[in-house]
Scaffold this active site. Sequence first.
Site, PDB file in Angstrom:
ATOM      1  CG  ASP A   1     -36.771 -50.470  14.021  1.00 10.66           C
ATOM      2  OD1 ASP A   1     -37.600 -51.101  14.690  1.00 10.66           O
ATOM      3  OD2 ASP A   1     -37.080 -49.732  13.066  1.00 10.66           O
TER       4      ASP A   1
ATOM      5  CG  ASP B   1     -42.582 -55.731   6.428  1.00 14.87           C
ATOM      6  OD1 ASP B   1     -43.421 -55.426   7.282  1.00 14.87           O
ATOM      7  OD2 ASP B   1     -41.435 -56.135   6.709  1.00 14.87           O
TER       8      ASP B   1
END
Length: 241
Positions: free
Chosen positions: A129, A8
């Site tokens: 998500d 990330d």
Amino acid sequence: MILFPAIDLKDGACVRLKLGLMEEATVFNTDPGAQAKSFAAAGAQWIHVVDLNGAFAGKPVNAGAVEQILKSVEVPVQLGGGIRTMATIEDWLSRGLSRVILGTVALRDPELVKEACKRFPGKIAVGIDAKGGRVAVEGWAETSDITVTELALKFEDAGAAAIIYTDIDRDGVLTGPNVEATAALARAISTPVIASGGVSSLDDLRALKAVASSGIAGVISGRAIYDGRIDVAEAIALLAE
């Protein structure tokens, strides 16, 4: 099942967020290329990358760091975060990405996702998500009224390579993945599902592997790898058994 070690990116560094909050970022490595190389050396078949700044900005921000990763490894790389237009999809794929992940735009403009799947077969994944079972977008800053399964079903015949399902309530807090919800989603659709969020141990990987026949093709892990709770080579061997 495939293990996708996660990188990330925030401000060019490898970080992990807690519950998707940018202010809860822990820096694990300032050299994304070296991090990717270490994953590849451990036997990773894929690397999962997220441009966190891009997810909030709605456009790519960490392009330099992504290119570093692409130059450092030969294994395929998938990228999500801030990819909202066909031009951006084309640009990233031309730079050597094997797959782009479309999240916010999947909710906002499903037709663009379907068109991208047609134009780039096997190279488009849909990122879904969820907070409390509802789809969250814009870097998880907004929650919609649509359920995960409702959104996933919109792309049933589109030809998406995978649905990447992240349970935000478990992301980065090492509480274990939402095995039940992930398996339920996988059973409801024909597209392969990649599980994400909360993986904290080899036991969590075993739990997901036990329901792999529902349609779970892979699992993403980040913080547990960086914390040393999961050894990449060991995890790959376990999932390959």
